[in-house]
Design a protein around this motif. Structure first.
Motif, PDB file in Angstrom:
ATOM      1  N   CYS A  49       0.781  -1.228   0.050  1.00 43.19           N
ATOM      2  CA  CYS A  49       0.040  -0.119   0.034  1.00 43.19           C
ATOM      3  C   CYS A  49       1.035   1.311   0.125  1.00 43.19           C
ATOM      4  O   CYS A  49       2.066   1.227   0.369  1.00 43.19           O
ATOM      5  CB  CYS A  49      -0.827  -0.122   1.465  1.00 43.19           C
ATOM      6  N   THR A  50       0.169   2.463  -0.338  1.00 43.61           N
ATOM      7  CA  THR A  50       1.030   3.676  -0.273  1.00 43.61           C
ATOM      8  C   THR A  50       0.235   4.578   0.668  1.00 43.61           C
ATOM      9  O   THR A  50      -0.773   4.276   1.008  1.00 43.61           O
ATOM     10  CB  THR A  50       0.916   4.323  -1.810  1.00 43.61           C
ATOM     11  N   PRO A  51       0.854   5.518   1.197  1.00 37.05           N
ATOM     12  CA  PRO A  51       0.251   6.651   2.022  1.00 37.05           C
ATOM     13  C   PRO A  51      -1.003   7.330   1.365  1.00 37.05           C
ATOM     14  O   PRO A  51      -1.838   7.807   1.994  1.00 37.05           O
ATOM     15  CB  PRO A  51       1.335   7.738   2.351  1.00 37.05           C
ATOM     16  N   TYR A  52      -1.224   7.106   0.084  1.00 39.95           N
ATOM     17  CA  TYR A  52      -2.121   7.882  -0.710  1.00 39.95           C
ATOM     18  C   TYR A  52      -3.369   6.904  -0.573  1.00 39.95           C
ATOM     19  O   TYR A  52      -4.552   7.314  -1.269  1.00 39.95           O
ATOM     20  CB  TYR A  52      -1.815   8.264  -1.942  1.00 39.95           C
ATOM     21  N   GLY A  53      -3.446   5.870  -0.085  1.00 41.74           N
ATOM     22  CA  GLY A  53      -4.383   5.055  -0.398  1.00 41.74           C
ATOM     23  C   GLY A  53      -4.467   3.801  -1.389  1.00 41.74           C
ATOM     24  O   GLY A  53      -5.396   3.211  -1.392  1.00 41.74           O
ATOM     25  N   ASP A  54      -3.300   3.698  -2.126  1.00 40.55           N
ATOM     26  CA  ASP A  54      -3.431   2.834  -3.290  1.00 40.55           C
ATOM     27  C   ASP A  54      -3.044   1.501  -2.828  1.00 40.55           C
ATOM     28  O   ASP A  54      -2.076   1.442  -1.959  1.00 40.55           O
ATOM     29  CB  ASP A  54      -2.289   3.278  -4.252  1.00 40.55           C
ATOM     30  N   LEU A  55      -3.578   0.422  -3.259  1.00 37.76           N
ATOM     31  CA  LEU A  55      -3.252  -0.900  -2.785  1.00 37.76           C
ATOM     32  C   LEU A  55      -3.139  -1.873  -3.989  1.00 37.76           C
ATOM     33  O   LEU A  55      -3.725  -1.620  -4.929  1.00 37.76           O
ATOM     34  CB  LEU A  55      -4.559  -1.598  -2.046  1.00 37.76           C
ATOM     35  N   GLU A  56      -2.211  -2.801  -3.774  1.00 38.65           N
ATOM     36  CA  GLU A  56      -1.837  -3.723  -4.538  1.00 38.65           C
ATOM     37  C   GLU A  56      -1.963  -5.212  -4.108  1.00 38.65           C
ATOM     38  O   GLU A  56      -1.188  -5.300  -2.734  1.00 38.65           O
ATOM     39  CB  GLU A  56      -0.603  -3.553  -5.339  1.00 38.65           C
ATOM     40  N   PHE A  57      -2.400  -6.243  -4.938  1.00 39.93           N
ATOM     41  CA  PHE A  57      -2.435  -7.473  -4.075  1.00 39.93           C
ATOM     42  C   PHE A  57      -1.838  -8.491  -4.926  1.00 39.93           C
ATOM     43  O   PHE A  57      -2.234  -8.360  -6.278  1.00 39.93           O
ATOM     44  CB  PHE A  57      -3.712  -7.726  -3.872  1.00 39.93           C
ATOM     45  N   ASN A  58      -1.288  -9.395  -4.635  1.00 38.71           N
ATOM     46  CA  ASN A  58      -0.864 -10.599  -5.586  1.00 38.71           C
ATOM     47  C   ASN A  58      -2.062 -11.263  -5.710  1.00 38.71           C
ATOM     48  O   ASN A  58      -2.721 -11.913  -4.856  1.00 38.71           O
ATOM     49  CB  ASN A  58       0.288 -11.500  -4.740  1.00 38.71           C
ATOM     50  N   TRP A  59      -2.445 -11.777  -7.061  1.00 38.11           N
ATOM     51  CA  TRP A  59      -3.449 -12.436  -7.629  1.00 38.11           C
ATOM     52  C   TRP A  59      -3.465 -13.608  -7.026  1.00 38.11           C
ATOM     53  O   TRP A  59      -4.540 -14.494  -6.932  1.00 38.11           O
ATOM     54  CB  TRP A  59      -3.613 -12.140  -9.365  1.00 38.11           C
ATOM     55  N   VAL A  60      -2.299 -14.400  -6.697  1.00 43.48           N
ATOM     56  CA  VAL A  60      -2.390 -15.801  -6.520  1.00 43.48           C
ATOM     57  C   VAL A  60      -3.034 -15.990  -5.224  1.00 43.48           C
ATOM     58  O   VAL A  60      -3.425 -17.243  -4.742  1.00 43.48           O
ATOM     59  CB  VAL A  60      -0.765 -16.171  -6.448  1.00 43.48           C
ATOM     60  N   ILE A  61      -3.374 -14.991  -4.244  1.00 47.05           N
ATOM     61  CA  ILE A  61      -3.767 -15.255  -3.099  1.00 47.05           C
ATOM     62  C   ILE A  61      -5.151 -15.736  -3.116  1.00 47.05           C
ATOM     63  O   ILE A  61      -5.801 -16.242  -2.063  1.00 47.05           O
ATOM     64  CB  ILE A  61      -3.843 -13.824  -2.133  1.00 47.05           C
ATOM     65  N   VAL A  62      -6.075 -15.742  -4.249  1.00 46.45           N
ATOM     66  CA  VAL A  62      -7.465 -16.185  -4.348  1.00 46.45           C
ATOM     67  C   VAL A  62      -7.193 -17.726  -4.428  1.00 46.45           C
ATOM     68  O   VAL A  62      -8.298 -18.377  -4.341  1.00 46.45           O
ATOM     69  CB  VAL A  62      -8.020 -15.495  -5.558  1.00 46.45           C
ATOM     70  N   MET A  63      -6.179 -18.182  -4.587  1.00 49.31           N
ATOM     71  CA  MET A  63      -5.912 -19.715  -4.361  1.00 49.31           C
ATOM     72  C   MET A  63      -6.008 -20.264  -2.888  1.00 49.31           C
ATOM     73  O   MET A  63      -6.110 -21.216  -2.610  1.00 49.31           O
ATOM     74  CB  MET A  63      -4.861 -20.151  -5.067  1.00 49.31           C
ATOM     75  N   ALA A  64      -5.957 -19.270  -2.026  1.00 44.64           N
ATOM     76  CA  ALA A  64      -6.071 -19.622  -0.568  1.00 44.64           C
ATOM     77  C   ALA A  64      -7.428 -19.559  -0.115  1.00 44.64           C
ATOM     78  O   ALA A  64      -8.407 -19.211  -0.907  1.00 44.64           O
ATOM     79  CB  ALA A  64      -5.466 -18.657   0.220  1.00 44.64           C
ATOM     80  N   PRO A  65      -7.723 -20.060   1.202  1.00 53.42           N
ATOM     81  CA  PRO A  65      -9.197 -19.981   1.766  1.00 53.42           C
ATOM     82  C   PRO A  65      -9.745 -18.656   1.658  1.00 53.42           C
ATOM     83  O   PRO A  65      -8.909 -17.513   2.035  1.00 53.42           O
ATOM     84  CB  PRO A  65      -9.016 -20.863   2.968  1.00 53.42           C
ATOM     85  N   ASN A  66     -11.126 -18.466   1.563  1.00 49.53           N
ATOM     86  CA  ASN A  66     -11.612 -17.164   1.404  1.00 49.53           C
ATOM     87  C   ASN A  66     -11.391 -16.110   2.808  1.00 49.53           C
ATOM     88  O   ASN A  66     -11.024 -15.363   2.695  1.00 49.53           O
ATOM     89  CB  ASN A  66     -13.224 -17.513   1.296  1.00 49.53           C
ATOM     90  N   ARG A  67     -11.191 -16.962   3.815  1.00 50.68           N
ATOM     91  CA  ARG A  67     -10.839 -16.270   5.180  1.00 50.68           C
ATOM     92  C   ARG A  67      -9.650 -15.652   5.217  1.00 50.68           C
ATOM     93  O   ARG A  67      -9.038 -14.457   5.685  1.00 50.68           O
ATOM     94  CB  ARG A  67     -11.102 -16.937   6.254  1.00 50.68           C
ATOM     95  N   VAL A  68      -8.534 -16.454   4.639  1.00 46.09           N
ATOM     96  CA  VAL A  68      -7.267 -15.982   4.439  1.00 46.09           C
ATOM     97  C   VAL A  68      -6.902 -14.847   3.395  1.00 46.09           C
ATOM     98  O   VAL A  68      -6.382 -13.725   3.681  1.00 46.09           O
ATOM     99  CB  VAL A  68      -6.199 -17.112   3.871  1.00 46.09           C
ATOM    100  N   VAL A  69      -7.750 -14.769   2.249  1.00 47.32           N
ATOM    101  CA  VAL A  69      -7.838 -13.616   1.474  1.00 47.32           C
ATOM    102  C   VAL A  69      -8.531 -12.287   2.294  1.00 47.32           C
ATOM    103  O   VAL A  69      -8.029 -11.211   1.989  1.00 47.32           O
ATOM    104  CB  VAL A  69      -8.715 -13.980   0.151  1.00 47.32           C
TER     105      VAL A  69
END
Length: 243
Positions: free
Chosen positions: A176-196
């Motif tokens: 994340c940046t101080p301006y509120g921009d967020l980036e996520f690794n797309w691979v995380i959706v292979m994890a359980p929903n609660r982990v995401v």
């Protein structure tokens, strides 16, 4: 995102040789052809109206270079855990779906009746195209699901977000940046929903605390009391998430 049928006019082109296949990408933004070999996949990017004969000439001229690049990839890449065959399990948000590989013209990958269906012309020799189709499918769904989760949790955390993107990271799940921009690794959706959920909450809380101080973890726990279980799951199993 609504998955639409791809008309014949817009279907990707594949050229088959004795030892490899080539994906042809036509674009109006280029005046010259370019060739690349990336992760064992051969792609030629050409002007929209370039004749097939010219494409064949380029490939013939670069044949030795292509073979050499493919050999380098095979020599230095680890053996893939997946075989990309029908019946193989593919995780998505905590559930396993079965891969179904069909023979036919390249078509959009779909989740139907509990199966993720991929269509390629020569399944037995085109595992890289099957993988590419799966990666694109995961990326599309990750972008949608993660945006939904950011909208759901930002008010609970008490922050406002800027741009939300999904991309591929080598060794982290988000930033994340101080301006509120967020980036996520797309691979995380292979994890359980609660982990995401945990990964999303983690990055949102960083908009309040830009470190991993006790105050930061207290904020994470306020929004997700069971965050430690999901954090531990990610530590133990996250390295195994791959297409």
């Amino acid at each position: 995102m609504i998955e639409q049928n791809m008309t014949k006019k817009h279907q990707p082109e594949l050229i088959h040789t004795a030892s490899y296949s080539v994906l042809v990408e036509r674009t109006s933004r280029k005046k010259t052809a370019s060739l690349k070999v990336d992760e064992g996949e051969v792609t030629i990017i050409v002007p929209k109206l370039l004749e097939q004969e010219k494409i064949d000439e380029i490939l013939a001229d670069k044949h030795s270079w292509i073979v050499d690049k493919l050999a380098q990839y095979q020599a230095h890449s680890p053996s893939l855990a997946r075989e990309y065959v029908s019946g193989e399990a593919l995780p998505y948000l905590g559930r396993n779906y079965r891969l179904k590989v069909l023979t036919g013209d390249l078509a959009p990958t779909k989740l139907m009746n509990g199966r993720i269906t991929v269509t390629v012309p020569e399944p037995s020799t085109q595992t890289h195209y099957i993988r590419r189709a799966l990666v694109n499918w995961y990326k599309r769904h990750a972008d949608k699901k993660i945006r939904e989760k950011v909208r759901r949790y930002e008010s609970l955390v008490g922050v406002e977000t800027g741009v939300v993107r999904t991309k591929e990271f080598k060794s982290r799940w988000g930033s994340c940046t101080p301006y509120g921009d967020l980036e996520f690794n797309w691979v995380i959706v292979m994890a359980p929903n609660r982990v995401v959920d945990y990964v999303v909450i983690h990055e949102l809380c960083h908009l309040l605390h830009h470190d991993h101080s006790p105050q930061f973890w207290k904020e994470v726990e306020r929004v997700m009391p069971d965050y430690k279980e999901n954090k531990e799951w990610l530590r133990e199993f996250g390295h195994g998430l791959c297409v």
